[in-house]
Design a protein around this motif. Structure first.
Motif, short mmCIF file in Angstrom:
data_model
loop_
_atom_site.label_atom_id
_atom_site.label_comp_id
_atom_site.label_asym_id
_atom_site.label_seq_id
_atom_site.Cartn_x
_atom_site.Cartn_y
_atom_site.Cartn_z
N TYR A 190 6.24 -6.27 -15.23
CA TYR A 190 5.06 -6.71 -14.51
C TYR A 190 5.50 -7.25 -13.16
CZ TYR A 190 1.09 -9.51 -13.08
OH TYR A 190 0.05 -10.05 -12.36
N SER A 191 4.95 -6.70 -12.11
CA SER A 191 5.25 -7.22 -10.79
C SER A 191 4.01 -7.93 -10.27
CB SER A 191 5.68 -6.10 -9.85
OG SER A 191 4.66 -5.14 -9.73
N TRP A 192 4.23 -9.06 -9.66
CA TRP A 192 3.13 -9.89 -9.17
C TRP A 192 2.51 -9.23 -7.94
CZ3 TRP A 192 -0.63 -12.87 -9.60
CH2 TRP A 192 -1.08 -13.70 -8.59
N PRO A 193 1.21 -8.86 -8.02
CA PRO A 193 0.58 -8.14 -6.91
C PRO A 193 0.09 -9.03 -5.77
CG PRO A 193 -0.93 -8.29 -8.75
CD PRO A 193 0.36 -8.93 -9.19
N GLY A 194 0.26 -10.33 -5.88
CA GLY A 194 -0.15 -11.22 -4.81
C GLY A 194 -1.52 -11.84 -5.04
N TYR A 195 -1.94 -12.65 -4.08
CA TYR A 195 -3.17 -13.42 -4.24
C TYR A 195 -4.42 -12.73 -3.72
CZ TYR A 195 -0.57 -17.52 -5.68
OH TYR A 195 0.20 -18.39 -6.39
N ASP A 196 -4.30 -11.60 -3.07
CA ASP A 196 -5.48 -10.93 -2.54
C ASP A 196 -6.36 -10.43 -3.67
OD1 ASP A 196 -4.53 -11.34 0.00
OD2 ASP A 196 -3.60 -9.36 0.15
N ILE B 183 5.62 -14.91 -15.27
CA ILE B 183 5.41 -13.77 -16.15
C ILE B 183 6.23 -12.60 -15.63
CG2 ILE B 183 3.71 -12.17 -17.10
CD1 ILE B 183 1.60 -14.41 -16.60
N LYS B 184 7.26 -12.22 -16.38
CA LYS B 184 8.11 -11.10 -15.97
C LYS B 184 7.58 -9.79 -16.54
CE LYS B 184 12.83 -9.44 -15.91
NZ LYS B 184 14.22 -9.73 -16.22
N SER B 185 6.98 -9.85 -17.72
CA SER B 185 6.49 -8.63 -18.35
C SER B 185 5.31 -8.94 -19.25
CB SER B 185 7.60 -7.94 -19.13
OG SER B 185 8.20 -8.83 -20.04
N PHE B 186 4.51 -7.92 -19.49
CA PHE B 186 3.40 -8.00 -20.44
C PHE B 186 3.70 -7.02 -21.56
CE2 PHE B 186 -0.25 -10.46 -18.97
CZ PHE B 186 0.18 -10.83 -17.72
N ASN B 187 3.71 -7.52 -22.78
CA ASN B 187 3.94 -6.68 -23.96
C ASN B 187 5.19 -5.82 -23.78
OD1 ASN B 187 1.56 -7.76 -24.89
ND2 ASN B 187 0.33 -6.02 -24.28
N THR C 32 10.76 -18.02 -17.57
CA THR C 32 10.42 -16.62 -17.31
C THR C 32 10.10 -16.02 -18.66
OG1 THR C 32 11.97 -16.59 -15.47
CG2 THR C 32 11.21 -14.45 -16.31
N VAL C 33 8.91 -15.41 -18.78
CA VAL C 33 8.44 -14.99 -20.09
C VAL C 33 7.96 -13.55 -20.12
CG1 VAL C 33 7.71 -17.36 -20.63
CG2 VAL C 33 6.03 -15.74 -19.71
N ALA D 124 -0.64 -18.65 -13.83
CA ALA D 124 0.70 -19.08 -14.20
C ALA D 124 1.43 -19.64 -12.99
CB ALA D 124 1.49 -17.91 -14.78
N ASN D 125 1.27 -18.99 -11.85
CA ASN D 125 1.95 -19.43 -10.65
C ASN D 125 1.41 -20.76 -10.14
OD1 ASN D 125 4.05 -18.60 -8.81
ND2 ASN D 125 2.46 -18.49 -7.26
N ASP D 126 0.19 -21.08 -10.47
CA ASP D 126 -0.42 -22.34 -10.03
C ASP D 126 -0.32 -23.45 -11.06
OD1 ASP D 126 -1.10 -21.38 -7.56
OD2 ASP D 126 -3.13 -20.83 -8.11
N HIS D 127 0.51 -23.28 -12.08
CA HIS D 127 0.82 -24.33 -13.06
C HIS D 127 -0.35 -24.71 -13.97
CE1 HIS D 127 4.48 -25.28 -10.71
NE2 HIS D 127 3.70 -25.05 -9.67
#
Length: 159
Positions: free
Chosen positions: A135-141, A127-131, A79-80, A105-108
């Motif tokens: 950061y919350s993952w908004p999904g694949y849409d 990815i937990k945060s940017f700078n 987790t970065v 990142a989620n797809d390796h």
């Protein structure tokens, strides 16, 4: 305090020792004000690359490891806090690139370099945060294509 922390690192490792001191953000503040802690902070630095095979180029991004979860002897989930320079991008472009980086990142598809921690050879990045900002993952849409992402990466000057 430094001796107590060194003993803790020997017993539980850097990541768990930092968790016991209040987490990464707290430890980063301590390390910035106390140079003797900086080498431990440096151990949590890494970088990753994203390749554009058509251009034969790589974009490199730095990160701090916030957590390591070892699944078995040869696989770990990291987790970065991703450190990315977005100064040349608009708000909408930043959002699109963040979403794409999350999907990648989620797809390796990250290659990870320069990690001094003793962790297994195969890793997945979360990815937990940017700078330093959540950061919350908004999904694949509506994730942008690789080509669109590479155009945005060109604007960041990371290629």
């Amino acid at each position: 305090m430094i001796e107590k922390f060194k003993n803790l690192v020997k017993n539980v490792g850097v990541v768990d020792a930092i968790k016991m001191m209040g987490g990464f953000d707290t430890f980063r503040e301590i390390a910035e004000n106390n140079p003797q802690f900086k080498p431990y902070l440096d151990e949590l630095k890494g970088s990753c690359s994203i390749s554009d095979l058509e251009k034969s180029t790589d974009a490199y991004f730095d990160f701090y490891i916030l957590n390591v979860d070892i699944r078995d002897d040869d696989f770990a989930e990291l987790t970065v806090d991703m450190v990315v320079d977005f100064k040349n991008l608009s708000g909408e472009e930043i959002y699109k690139l963040k979403k794409w980086l999350g999907a990648v990142a989620n797809d390796h598809y990250f290659d990870i370099y320069n990690i001094d921690l003793e962790i297994p050879s195969d890793q997945n990045l979360f990815i937990k945060s940017f700078n330093g900002k959540p950061y919350s993952w908004p999904g694949y849409d509506n994730v942008i294509s690789d080509n669109e992402a590479f155009e945005l990466l060109d604007k960041t000057g990371k290629w």
